[in-house]
Motif scaffolding. Sequence first.
Motif, short mmCIF file in Angstrom:
data_model
loop_
_atom_site.label_atom_id
_atom_site.label_comp_id
_atom_site.label_asym_id
_atom_site.label_seq_id
_atom_site.Cartn_x
_atom_site.Cartn_y
_atom_site.Cartn_z
N VAL A 94 -8.00 6.26 -8.86
CA VAL A 94 -7.50 5.29 -8.39
C VAL A 94 -8.97 4.39 -7.99
O VAL A 94 -8.22 2.81 -8.02
CB VAL A 94 -7.06 5.99 -7.01
CG1 VAL A 94 -7.08 5.05 -5.93
CG2 VAL A 94 -6.11 7.15 -6.50
N LYS A 140 -8.57 2.66 -11.73
CA LYS A 140 -7.23 1.54 -11.69
C LYS A 140 -7.26 0.43 -11.14
O LYS A 140 -6.36 -0.59 -11.24
CB LYS A 140 -6.30 2.68 -12.29
CG LYS A 140 -6.36 2.73 -13.69
CD LYS A 140 -6.86 2.43 -14.91
CE LYS A 140 -6.76 2.97 -15.90
NZ LYS A 140 -6.85 2.52 -17.01
N THR A 141 -7.39 0.93 -9.59
CA THR A 141 -7.29 -0.05 -8.36
C THR A 141 -8.11 -1.44 -8.45
O THR A 141 -8.08 -2.43 -7.18
CB THR A 141 -6.53 0.76 -7.57
OG1 THR A 141 -7.50 1.33 -7.22
CG2 THR A 141 -5.30 0.97 -7.81
N ALA A 146 -5.36 -4.64 -12.35
CA ALA A 146 -4.40 -5.48 -11.53
C ALA A 146 -3.92 -6.94 -12.77
O ALA A 146 -4.80 -7.37 -13.26
CB ALA A 146 -6.05 -5.89 -10.39
N ILE A 198 2.04 1.93 -3.56
CA ILE A 198 0.88 2.35 -3.68
C ILE A 198 0.44 4.09 -4.27
O ILE A 198 0.14 4.36 -4.77
CB ILE A 198 -0.86 1.56 -3.73
CG1 ILE A 198 -0.13 0.48 -4.54
CG2 ILE A 198 -1.38 2.31 -4.38
CD1 ILE A 198 -2.03 -0.52 -4.40
N ASP A 250 0.73 -1.32 0.04
CA ASP A 250 -0.04 0.18 -0.11
C ASP A 250 0.96 1.58 0.25
O ASP A 250 0.38 2.04 -0.76
CB ASP A 250 -0.79 0.43 1.30
CG ASP A 250 -1.95 -1.40 1.36
OD1 ASP A 250 -2.43 -1.42 -0.07
OD2 ASP A 250 -2.39 -1.55 1.97
N SER A 304 -10.33 -0.33 -6.32
CA SER A 304 -11.19 0.08 -4.98
C SER A 304 -12.35 0.78 -5.06
O SER A 304 -13.00 0.83 -5.66
CB SER A 304 -9.91 1.09 -4.34
OG SER A 304 -8.73 0.34 -4.18
N SER A 333 -9.74 -3.00 -14.04
CA SER A 333 -8.77 -2.05 -13.71
C SER A 333 -7.48 -2.09 -13.87
O SER A 333 -7.22 -3.44 -14.90
CB SER A 333 -8.70 -2.80 -11.84
OG SER A 333 -8.71 -3.64 -11.94
N ALA A 361 -10.30 4.25 -2.40
CA ALA A 361 -9.83 5.56 -3.05
C ALA A 361 -9.52 6.36 -2.47
O ALA A 361 -8.55 7.57 -2.52
CB ALA A 361 -10.46 5.72 -4.38
#
Length: 428
Positions: A64, A67-68, A391, A39, A36, A70, A389, A75
């Motif tokens: 965020v 793209k993540t 990932a 990130i 994290d 979350s 995302s 985010a």
Amino acid sequence: MSTTTAPDAGVVRPKDRLEVLFEELGELMGQRNAIDGRIVDIVAEMDHDRLWGITGCRSLSALVAWKTGSSTRNAEKIAAIAHRATQFPLCMAGLREGRLSIDQVGIIAEKAGQGSDAHYVTLAEVATVSQLNTALKQEPPLPPEPDPWRDTEPEPQPEPERPPSLTKAGSDDQYTYWKLGLSHLDAATFDAALQSHLDAAIAQWRRDHDDEALPAEHRPPFPTHGQAFMSLVQSGADAEAARRPHGHHTTIVAHLDVKDQIAHLHLGPLMSDADRQYLTCDATCEVWFERDGQPIGAGRTTRTISRRLRRALEYRHPTCAVPGCAATRGLHAHHIRHWEDGGPTELENLVLLCPYHHRAHHRGAITITGPADNLTVTDSHGHTLSPGSLARPPNRPPPDVPPYRGPIGERADWWWYTPFEPKPQSNN
């Protein structure tokens, strides 16, 4: 002769098994905190160089979350930490080394004042997120500090559109005064609606009180713009044009030069290309075509989407069509091929966009092309935006950090806690 059964040496006691699980959990949490931290560093670099602005996202936290993968809340925490990373170097070091979690550092970055890094990093080593929140509530409010990431000169960016403003200017014994600020397009809509209600009020006054036999001092006052404004407020400014008094007067009139592609509002200012295309996308607007200053004809009076067509659009794609935007409320129907270029108001040529991305498209910040069932959305640099995302399976070993110890789990006695006191600002 009695015998005693010896315990099976291969059986693991629940207590021992729990200790093994706790040890593995602490190791994984330490690695997760360190990841994290990396990130946050990546997001901070995107924020520092304003790289997120070219993607068409409305905010760093929106990028965020997209793209993540979350949640919006996670985010926002990551973006808040990245935004103030330079103000909390000790907390960031604890996050990178796995000693602090993203939730602990996140609440500090969102609520703590500048200069409190050393104070809260010590508390975060032993306190839970709930205890940190209680401690932060005791901190005196501070004025907003300048953004440390904006010290460098940013690249030229399109000026964001200012929203309408309505502020109370003051009052006296009889009146309260308001100040209204509108863009040219919003002002044209407001003027047209206000004139509609004024015309209706004047017509009603003449029917009821325009009697030559009645002395002027006994007649009610002639309708004013103020009365028309109150009539507009009472009837509801967001009512459909057909349901308003003198609904045809609420239509915005625009003049378009077909040769030079220059448009201006009727008796009003010139419109930019973005405003012209935005206005003719999904609005009630009467367009007069001109050539060399002479009117040559009028176009269709509306490009609004019918209720049935709107339901079909919402069923096909209930969110904003721009990848990464999950807005579902207040969506605009956008013509993929612009109406002024001959684009039809049909399902195949329409998509739903949130107001932010609708404006951004007409300003040139993002591009939307292709058929409605296979859209291609690109950012200002021509890069295609994908809905997924970033990932993927990792190809690097996990960070080599010690296990996460976590809070000590004791109850906090706040009577001995000393809240953070910011230093008084110097006038020098």
